[in-house]
Design a protein around this motif. Structure first.
Motif, PDB file in Angstrom:
ATOM      1  N   HIS A  72       9.480  -1.416   9.941  1.00 38.04           N
ATOM      2  CA  HIS A  72       8.125  -1.942  10.159  1.00 38.04           C
ATOM      3  C   HIS A  72       7.209  -1.761   8.954  1.00 38.04           C
ATOM      4  O   HIS A  72       6.137  -2.372   8.902  1.00 38.04           O
ATOM      5  N   ARG A  73       7.608  -0.951   7.958  1.00 35.27           N
ATOM      6  CA  ARG A  73       6.794  -0.768   6.746  1.00 35.27           C
ATOM      7  C   ARG A  73       7.348  -1.565   5.559  1.00 35.27           C
ATOM      8  O   ARG A  73       6.849  -1.426   4.445  1.00 35.27           O
ATOM      9  N   THR A  74       8.367  -2.386   5.781  1.00 41.39           N
ATOM     10  CA  THR A  74       8.910  -3.221   4.704  1.00 41.39           C
ATOM     11  C   THR A  74       7.980  -4.402   4.470  1.00 41.39           C
ATOM     12  O   THR A  74       7.717  -5.179   5.374  1.00 41.39           O
ATOM     13  N   ARG A  75       7.513  -4.544   3.258  1.00 39.01           N
ATOM     14  CA  ARG A  75       6.563  -5.611   2.936  1.00 39.01           C
ATOM     15  C   ARG A  75       7.183  -6.728   2.099  1.00 39.01           C
ATOM     16  O   ARG A  75       6.647  -7.826   2.042  1.00 39.01           O
ATOM     17  N   ALA A 105      -2.090  -5.321   3.928  1.00 39.58           N
ATOM     18  CA  ALA A 105      -2.972  -5.325   2.755  1.00 39.58           C
ATOM     19  C   ALA A 105      -3.768  -6.621   2.631  1.00 39.58           C
ATOM     20  O   ALA A 105      -4.770  -6.672   1.910  1.00 39.58           O
ATOM     21  N   LEU A 106      -3.348  -7.666   3.346  1.00 36.03           N
ATOM     22  CA  LEU A 106      -4.009  -8.963   3.254  1.00 36.03           C
ATOM     23  C   LEU A 106      -4.589  -9.441   4.583  1.00 36.03           C
ATOM     24  O   LEU A 106      -5.199 -10.518   4.639  1.00 36.03           O
ATOM     25  N   ASN A 107      -4.433  -8.655   5.623  1.00 37.35           N
ATOM     26  CA  ASN A 107      -4.801  -9.111   6.964  1.00 37.35           C
ATOM     27  C   ASN A 107      -6.266  -9.527   7.067  1.00 37.35           C
ATOM     28  O   ASN A 107      -6.592 -10.621   7.547  1.00 37.35           O
ATOM     29  N   GLN A 111       0.857  -1.179   0.000  1.00 40.29           N
ATOM     30  CA  GLN A 111       0.000   0.000   0.000  1.00 40.29           C
ATOM     31  C   GLN A 111       0.896   1.232   0.000  1.00 40.29           C
ATOM     32  O   GLN A 111       2.089   1.148   0.286  1.00 40.29           O
ATOM     33  N   ALA A 112       0.298   2.388  -0.318  1.00 37.38           N
ATOM     34  CA  ALA A 112       1.068   3.629  -0.289  1.00 37.38           C
ATOM     35  C   ALA A 112       1.676   3.823   1.097  1.00 37.38           C
ATOM     36  O   ALA A 112       1.007   3.640   2.109  1.00 37.38           O
TER      37      ALA A 112
END
Length: 410
Positions: free
Chosen positions: A144-147, A232-234, A97-98
């Motif tokens: 913590h924002r690394t996907r 995004a998938l939670n 996500q952005a």
């Protein structure tokens, strides 16, 4: 006893038996499918009654190709796309996500890097570059924002191999998706799940497509990641569990962006799977012989091929690929001018940009696939203007040596 790789390909059962019992699963060249009742078509659209409704979202020939790939990889899910770039883009759209970020190796196929550096960055996804041959530099970029951590197992055209033992342990600790482009390390030689990779992306245009006759891409979900850990998938993971990623990828991203593989290309690539291991072995044998020959040529400054004993990646090539480094090698000459002169003197080898065509292909990476790189990116990857990439085919190696010999001699 478990069946062998080729046996599993050739005897993959169809999920939907052909009405005529065709041995080779046919091409279903139809955009739409008839339903007996209005209730049936409603069920197809609401996912309460699985059925093919429209070939943008599903097609029997494409499904059979996906099933074959699933059968030989042991994956949880396989989703086919119109190209490797479409597969990569869809994967990022599914996970990010952005405001999220991706840790990326800059030493990848040029268009892949530009997708992240330009297109995705403009959509609010931050791209952080790291040297994947030094795992600590990857660790330093994760927060913590690394996907997603994204790299090529065997990168093109640098032919470096990542230490997957170190990298996979890092992603377990950080609970980040480890996503690898495995185009140059197809499943006949490389078991991605064994080495901790959560998602494999492949350009099936390359080794899978027999003879470079079709374009396609694959996203392979190995079923080893808890998708509830991805924001995004939670919510979807609460309903779909391990199916969450593939469900969104197929039912939302593929459907809404339209990057579907055509039935004709799926048929060709399904056929390509049947001879993959045979072609790969021939290309590998030829490439190794050419690499040894080029090493001894007086005008060649350096040869890069991971299966050469002196290569810095030889140990990893043994460990992950059983010394089968495939048909791609590079060698370095004095200058770009010298590269062009050699290429222009070739009579048999083709000047073209694909990889793993049955014919041997040659290209100058600096002036072609990296032509759009900024000076900063070129400095980051340290690409030599004297580098030539050779995609070795299945010709008799003596003929290839003869052609290269006369071209290098001038």
């Amino acid at each position: 006893m478990a069946k062998g790789f080729n046996t599993r390909i050739l005897h993959t059962p169809a999920t939907r038996k052909d009405v005529h019992g065709a041995i080779q699963y046919p091409i279903y060249a139809s955009s739409a499918y008839e339903f007996d009742t209005a209730e049936d078509i409603e069920g197809a659209f609401k996912n309460t009654r699985p059925a093919f409704a429209y070939s943008r979202t599903g097609n029997p020939t494409v499904e059979f190709f996906e099933t074959r790939v699933k059968n030989i990889t042991g994956a949880q899910h396989v989703v086919a796309f119109a190209s490797g770039m479409a597969a990569t883009t869809a994967t990022v759209m599914c996970l990010c996500q952005a405001g999220d970020n991706i840790v990326l190796s800059p030493k990848m196929f040029g268009n892949t890097v530009m997708l992240f550096a330009d297109t995705l960055r403009s959509m609010g996804v931050e791209v952080r570059l790291a040297d994947f041959t030094r795992t600590q530099t990857v660790l330093e970029q994760i927060d913590h924002r690394t996907r997603m951590i994204f790299f090529e197992v065997l990168n093109n055209p640098f032919l470096e191999i990542v230490d997957l033992d170190q990298l996979s342990s890092l992603t377990v600790d950080k609970n980040v998706v480890l996503c690898a482009d495995t185009t140059l390390t197809p499943p006949n030689v490389f078991d991605a799940a064994r080495w901790g990779i959560h998602i494999s992306i492949m350009s099936s245009t390359k080794y899978i497509s027999d003879g470079g006759v079709s374009v396609g891409g694959l996203v392979i979900d190995h079923g080893t990641f808890d998708w509830a850990a991805v924001p995004a998938l939670n919510a979807l993971a609460q309903q779909q569990g391990k199916n969450a990623f593939a469900f969104k990828l197929r039912k939302e991203i593929l459907r809404n962006t339209g990057g579907c593989l055509s039935p004709f290309n799926a048929f060709l690539q399904s056929l390509g799977l049947e001879t993959l291991s045979l072609r790969f072995q021939r290309m590998t044998d030829n490439a190794l012989q050419l690499a040894h020959w080029l090493e001894k040529h007086p005008v060649v400054k350096q040869v890069n091929y991971p299966a050469l004993p002196h290569s810095p990646y030889y140990r990893l090539c043994q460990q992950y690929l059983n010394e089968k480094a495939g048909g791609l090698l590079t060698f370095e000459l004095e200058s770009q001018k010298h590269c062009f002169a050699v290429m222009n003197r070739l009579k048999l080898i083709k000047r073209a940009t694909n990889i793993s065509d049955n014919r041997t292909l040659i290209i100058h990476p600096f002036s072609t696939i990296y032509a759009d790189f900024t000076p900063e990116l070129l400095k980051e990857i340290n690409l030599s203007e004297g580098l030539i990439r050779l995609s070795v085919g299945i010709e008799e190696v003596e003929d290839l040596i003869e052609d290269l010999s006369q071209a290098l001699q001038g």
